[in-house]
Motif scaffolding. Structure first.
Motif, mmCIF file in Angstrom:
data_model
loop_
_atom_site.group_PDB
_atom_site.id
_atom_site.type_symbol
_atom_site.label_atom_id
_atom_site.label_comp_id
_atom_site.label_asym_id
_atom_site.label_seq_id
_atom_site.Cartn_x
_atom_site.Cartn_y
_atom_site.Cartn_z
ATOM 1 N N GLY A 22 0.819 -1.212 0.000
ATOM 2 C CA GLY A 22 0.000 0.000 0.000
ATOM 3 C C GLY A 22 0.847 1.254 0.000
ATOM 4 O O GLY A 22 0.534 2.231 -0.685
ATOM 5 N N VAL A 23 1.918 1.246 0.785
ATOM 6 C CA VAL A 23 2.829 2.401 0.835
ATOM 7 C C VAL A 23 3.407 2.675 -0.549
ATOM 8 O O VAL A 23 3.430 3.824 -1.016
ATOM 9 C CB VAL A 23 3.965 2.145 1.852
ATOM 10 N N LEU A 24 3.869 1.629 -1.215
ATOM 11 C CA LEU A 24 4.469 1.803 -2.543
ATOM 12 C C LEU A 24 3.451 2.344 -3.541
ATOM 13 O O LEU A 24 3.765 3.212 -4.364
ATOM 14 C CB LEU A 24 5.034 0.469 -3.034
ATOM 15 N N ALA A 25 2.220 1.842 -3.459
ATOM 16 C CA ALA A 25 1.184 2.303 -4.397
ATOM 17 C C ALA A 25 0.837 3.766 -4.153
ATOM 18 O O ALA A 25 0.695 4.546 -5.099
ATOM 19 C CB ALA A 25 -0.061 1.421 -4.259
ATOM 20 N N VAL A 26 0.689 4.152 -2.878
ATOM 21 C CA VAL A 26 0.371 5.546 -2.562
ATOM 22 C C VAL A 26 1.506 6.461 -2.983
ATOM 23 O O VAL A 26 1.288 7.516 -3.596
ATOM 24 C CB VAL A 26 0.080 5.700 -1.052
ATOM 25 N N GLU A 27 2.742 6.077 -2.694
ATOM 26 C CA GLU A 27 3.876 6.932 -3.033
ATOM 27 C C GLU A 27 4.031 7.080 -4.540
ATOM 28 O O GLU A 27 4.407 8.158 -5.030
ATOM 29 C CB GLU A 27 5.152 6.374 -2.406
ATOM 30 N N ALA A 28 3.730 6.032 -5.290
ATOM 31 C CA ALA A 28 3.789 6.132 -6.751
ATOM 32 C C ALA A 28 2.766 7.136 -7.257
ATOM 33 O O ALA A 28 3.051 7.940 -8.158
ATOM 34 C CB ALA A 28 3.537 4.757 -7.381
ATOM 35 N N HIS A 29 1.582 7.128 -6.666
ATOM 36 C CA HIS A 29 0.554 8.087 -7.085
ATOM 37 C C HIS A 29 0.932 9.516 -6.683
ATOM 38 O O HIS A 29 0.744 10.460 -7.466
ATOM 39 C CB HIS A 29 -0.791 7.710 -6.464
ATOM 40 N N LEU A 30 1.465 9.681 -5.470
ATOM 41 C CA LEU A 30 1.822 11.018 -5.000
ATOM 42 C C LEU A 30 2.891 11.659 -5.874
ATOM 43 O O LEU A 30 2.911 12.888 -6.041
ATOM 44 C CB LEU A 30 2.304 10.956 -3.544
ATOM 45 N N ARG A 31 3.778 10.850 -6.425
ATOM 46 C CA ARG A 31 4.815 11.410 -7.307
ATOM 47 C C ARG A 31 4.211 12.018 -8.563
ATOM 48 O O ARG A 31 4.795 12.927 -9.155
ATOM 49 C CB ARG A 31 5.822 10.319 -7.683
ATOM 50 N N GLU A 32 3.033 11.550 -8.954
ATOM 51 C CA GLU A 32 2.420 12.007 -10.202
ATOM 52 C C GLU A 32 1.284 13.007 -9.997
ATOM 53 O O GLU A 32 0.870 13.662 -10.960
ATOM 54 C CB GLU A 32 1.869 10.784 -10.976
ATOM 55 N N CYS A 33 0.761 13.122 -8.777
ATOM 56 C CA CYS A 33 -0.460 13.912 -8.551
ATOM 57 C C CYS A 33 -0.208 15.035 -7.553
ATOM 58 O O CYS A 33 -0.064 14.795 -6.355
ATOM 59 C CB CYS A 33 -1.589 13.003 -8.061
ATOM 60 N N ALA A 34 -0.168 16.270 -8.031
ATOM 61 C CA ALA A 34 0.078 17.424 -7.160
ATOM 62 C C ALA A 34 -1.061 17.632 -6.174
ATOM 63 O O ALA A 34 -0.833 18.029 -5.020
ATOM 64 C CB ALA A 34 0.270 18.683 -8.009
ATOM 65 N N ARG A 35 -2.296 17.363 -6.596
ATOM 66 C CA ARG A 35 -3.436 17.590 -5.710
ATOM 67 C C ARG A 35 -3.389 16.649 -4.508
ATOM 68 O O ARG A 35 -3.612 17.056 -3.378
ATOM 69 C CB ARG A 35 -4.746 17.391 -6.482
ATOM 70 N N CYS A 36 -3.078 15.389 -4.741
ATOM 71 C CA CYS A 36 -2.998 14.441 -3.631
ATOM 72 C C CYS A 36 -1.787 14.727 -2.751
ATOM 73 O O CYS A 36 -1.825 14.513 -1.540
ATOM 74 C CB CYS A 36 -2.974 13.002 -4.151
ATOM 75 N N ARG A 37 -0.690 15.226 -3.368
ATOM 76 C CA ARG A 37 0.461 15.618 -2.541
ATOM 77 C C ARG A 37 0.064 16.748 -1.604
ATOM 78 O O ARG A 37 0.500 16.794 -0.444
ATOM 79 C CB ARG A 37 1.637 16.055 -3.423
#
Length: 233
Positions: A22-37
């Protein structure tokens, strides 16, 4: 992983409760999504503020021994690390001891003076691009601590969300959320220096907001004179 699933997992991610996948999946998304960051940063800021201004104490040995004698003497579990501790009411503490069989009780000492700034927070908004995330964080903050006194101070481009007709990223009027927060006791204050510098008519500010001579001076006054904790959004 898409935004809705990431948002659903963000609290667990920030609290370090996710499995490795789950950590890896969330971090992969955060690298691509400014809004979620931005959502993640807001959650971390809120978590940090709560930790800084909440006092935790371990129950005296006599109380722990009495509880263990009452419910069965077992070896007490280690005190949870600071990032896992939460403020519990007396009833919840008793339930915790029953469930954990001797887990050390953590509570705020009766009659202890609150930490400086506890219960009062000033949100500093200097860019309206962050206003939507800031208001979501504020909503979460008040749900967790409904009696917190909050002042939102806007200056520079941060005043834009308090202008009549301003809308958030989903097209909703900011005025609706501002009215709701105002009804819950949140104060909104706008830097008049910013209005003068940017040649913005003060009549264009939402009626729920109050003009102050200087946003930065107001933040300093709230911290130094009234003991507000500071949160930059």
């Amino acid at each position: 992983m898409k935004c809705p699933e990431t948002v659903r997992l963000l609290n667990a991610y920030v609290d370090e409760e996710l499995e490795a996948a789950g950590v890896l999946a969330v971090e992969a998304h955060l690298r691509e999504c400014a809004r979620c960051r931005a959502r993640e940063e807001s959650l971390r800021a809120l978590r940090s503020a709560v930790q800084r201004h909440t006092e935790f104490r371990v129950a005296p040995a006599a109380l722990r021994n009495a509880l263990q004698a009452e419910f069965g003497a077992r070896k007490a579990a280690p005190v949870l690390p600071a990032r896992r501790q939460f403020a519990w009411g007396a009833a919840a503490l008793a339930t915790l001891v029953l469930a954990a069989w001797g887990l050390q009780v953590v509570f705020e000492r009766p009659g202890a003076a609150p930490a400086r700034g506890a219960g009062k927070v000033v949100y500093h908004i200097s860019s309206s691009q962050n206003a939507g995330a800031a208001l979501r964080t504020l909503r979460n903050h008040l749900e967790a601590a409904p009696h917190t006194k909050v002042v939102v101070v806007a200056h520079n481009e941060g005043v834009d969300f308090l202008l009549r007709g301003a809308r958030d990223e989903s097209g909703e009027l900011f005025a609706t959320a501002v009215r709701q927060f105002k009804a819950r006791g949140v104060d909104f204050r706008v830097c008049n220096n910013t209005l003068v510098r940017r040649r913005i008519d003060g009549g264009g500010i939402l009626p729920e907001a109050t003009l102050v001579p200087s946003g930065i001076a107001e933040i300093g006054r709230l911290q130094d004179s009234e003991g507000y904790a500071y949160m930059r959004m």
